[in-house]
Design a protein around this motif. Structure first.
Motif, PDB file in Angstrom:
ATOM      1  N   GLN A 245       0.820  -1.061  -0.028  1.00 16.12           N
ATOM      2  CA  GLN A 245      -0.089   0.080  -0.006  1.00 16.12           C
ATOM      3  C   GLN A 245       0.877   1.086  -0.069  1.00 16.12           C
ATOM      4  N   ILE A 309      -8.435  -3.372   4.570  1.00 12.40           N
ATOM      5  CA  ILE A 309      -8.827  -3.598   3.318  1.00 12.40           C
ATOM      6  C   ILE A 309      -9.487  -2.240   2.614  1.00 12.40           C
ATOM      7  N   CYS A 312      -7.550   0.422   1.497  1.00 17.26           N
ATOM      8  CA  CYS A 312      -6.863   0.438   0.181  1.00 17.26           C
ATOM      9  C   CYS A 312      -7.838   0.284  -1.040  1.00 17.26           C
ATOM     10  N   LEU A 313      -8.760  -0.131  -0.977  1.00 14.89           N
ATOM     11  CA  LEU A 313      -9.962  -0.204  -2.093  1.00 14.89           C
ATOM     12  C   LEU A 313     -10.557   1.240  -2.281  1.00 14.89           C
ATOM     13  N   CYS A 316      -7.695   3.440  -3.960  1.00 18.88           N
ATOM     14  CA  CYS A 316      -7.738   2.858  -5.217  1.00 18.88           C
ATOM     15  C   CYS A 316      -8.585   3.787  -6.262  1.00 18.88           C
ATOM     16  N   SER A 405      -2.854  -1.096  -5.192  1.00 17.32           N
ATOM     17  CA  SER A 405      -3.805  -1.050  -3.718  1.00 17.32           C
ATOM     18  C   SER A 405      -4.539  -2.318  -3.779  1.00 17.32           C
ATOM     19  N   ILE A 406      -4.847  -2.971  -5.143  1.00 14.44           N
ATOM     20  CA  ILE A 406      -5.556  -3.887  -5.179  1.00 14.44           C
ATOM     21  C   ILE A 406      -4.821  -5.075  -4.671  1.00 14.44           C
ATOM     22  N   ALA A 409      -4.867  -4.813  -0.952  1.00 12.43           N
ATOM     23  CA  ALA A 409      -6.139  -5.320  -0.163  1.00 12.43           C
ATOM     24  C   ALA A 409      -6.308  -6.807  -0.012  1.00 12.43           C
TER      25      ALA A 409
END
Length: 447
Positions: A245, A309, A312-313, A316, A405-406, A409
């Motif tokens: 990340q 998580i 991150c998403l 993104c 970032s995916i 996650a």
């Protein structure tokens, strides 16, 4: 000190019992100030990228390497230097580190060519290598257990504040006095704090867990506290997820002044200030996301992983939208929002590592986290994006960057599957080890 104090908490000994609160805050202020100096010396380079690139005719790959070498050395040396600091003395070690990175930053100011600048930046990385992990161990040692999560989050955000000041002040100084004075100013600030630190902060007041660690190593033959650093799937996944990340957040911090210079036509000082504001928003986001993590995860620890998580998403999505937009205020606002969320994983990651490792080795555990953050994020990100930028341009490189970032996650999702079970197993082991250690300490005191 009775064993019941261990049984009620897996945080271990409260090392702040005899430390006056005013003194504790003074220690925090000085340690925090040196952390700011650390990142000012590291990130001032980003503000003067356009000037150095023009003067020495450098490629983006070369510029990225000047930035990445610091993070690379931090990643390589954090763990061994943190272990040495526990043996040599934290205050002496932190002082030596600050003197080294400040003198190396002064070396950047007098560098005559790229090779000399590279060697100076190399030494900046050596000096800064273990400061974060050892510094946070000092702060944790002088405050009560119930303040550790908040202080750790604030301390980590200090790196972002230092980046903000390094880019903002560096850009202004470079525009008005030349880029060499930007480096010199950061060096003088660090040397002043390095002189004050050992005068005020005393080793005897922040090193009270050393005896406990030695007794633990003698007492328990089957459960070595050091093993907790890598003994569970969830803690290893946390290291990796956090590093991936930071590939995103670290890249934006390094390359955004150049982005503003190239695609917005901003001068060095203005680009530094605008980029610094973006970085500042990420620092505020780190603190607020950390507070949210503590609040929502108080009764259900697994929520820490869920929030990591989500950060991150969401980050993104916001950054992908931002770098698909045309240049303008709307894009800058969207980038600001994306960075506000993107670095929010710092809080959950730190809390997860602390929950999964023994208190006596937290300095080494945070060093391991720092190693992953630097190898996978702060070193790799700017270097990769710099090379991609040479091929397709910085704007296009930024469009692909948020996809990392995916991957982060996905790693955090793996950690979530094992987190609750790993925490329960570690807590049972920690309570047993702490009880045995207390009994051994009490026996030694009677003898």
């Amino acid at each position: 000190m009775g064993a019941h104090q261990y049984a009620s908490s897996t945080d271990g000994l409260d090392t702040s019992i005899d430390v006056p609160r005013k003194y504790a805050w003074l220690v925090f202020a000085l340690t925090f100030g040196l952390l700011i100096s650390d990142y000012m010396s590291r990130q001032v380079l980003n503000a003067v990228f356009p000037l150095i690139k023009s003067e020495w005719a450098l490629s983006d790959s070369q510029l990225g390497l000047l930035s990445g070498i610091v993070a690379l050395m931090v990643g390589l040396l954090t763990l061994p230097l943190s272990i040495l600091a526990d043996r040599f003395g934290k205050v002496k070690s932190l002082t030596l580190m600050a003197v080294l990175w400040s003198l190396a930053t002064l070396g950047c100011a007098v560098a005559e060519n790229y090779e000399q600048m590279f060697m100076a930046r190399f030494m900046v990385g050596v000096g800064e290598a273990a400061y974060g992990s050892v510094g946070i161990a000092v702060v944790v040692a002088v405050f009560p257990r119930d303040m550790r999560a908040t202080l750790a989050s604030a301390f980590m955000a200090g790196g972002v504040f230092g980046s903000f000041l390094g880019m903002a002040l560096g850009g202004v100084m470079a525009e008005h006095f030349g880029w060499r004075w930007a480096f010199a100013g950061m060096a003088v600030f660090g040397l002043i704090l390095a002189f004050l630190y050992p005068v005020i902060v005393k080793e005897t007041k922040i090193g009270k867990t050393c005896r406990q660690l030695r007794v633990e190593q003698k007492t328990d033959k089957t459960t070595n506290p050091l093993r907790s650093i890598y003994s569970s799937r969830s803690v290893i996944a946390t290291y990796i997820g956090s590093g991936l990340q930071l590939f995103v957040g670290g890249t934006v911090i390094v390359w955004f002044p150049s982005y503003l210079n190239r695609y917005y036509g901003m001068s060095t000082d203005k680009a530094g200030l605008v980029a610094a504001l973006i970085v500042l928003s990420s620092a505020v986001g780190t603190i607020l996301c950390g507070m949210l993590c503590d609040r929502l995860g108080r009764d259900r620890p697994v929520r820490k992983v869920t929030l990591a998580i989500a950060f991150c998403l969401i980050g993104c999505v916001l950054l992908s939208i931002a770098f698909a937009m045309p240049a303008g205020n709307a894009q800058l606002l969207m980038i600001c929002m994306g960075m506000f969320i993107a670095l929010g994983t710092n809080g959950p990651s730190s809390a997860m590592v602390a929950n999964l490792t023994h208190n006596s080795v937290h300095s080494t555990a945070f060093a391991t986290l720092t190693l992953a953050n630097n190898f996978l994020g702060l070193a790799l990100g700017p270097l990769v994006v710099g090379k991609v930028s040479d091929l397709i341009g910085l704007h296009s490189a930024f469009q692909f960057m948020p996809l990392m970032s995916i991957a982060a996650a996905a790693v955090f999702f793996y950690a979530k599957r094992h987190y609750a079970r790993d925490v329960m197993r570690f807590s049972a082991q920690a309570v047993q080890l702490n009880t045995e250690t207390t009994q051994s300490l009490n026996t030694d005191d009677k003898l």
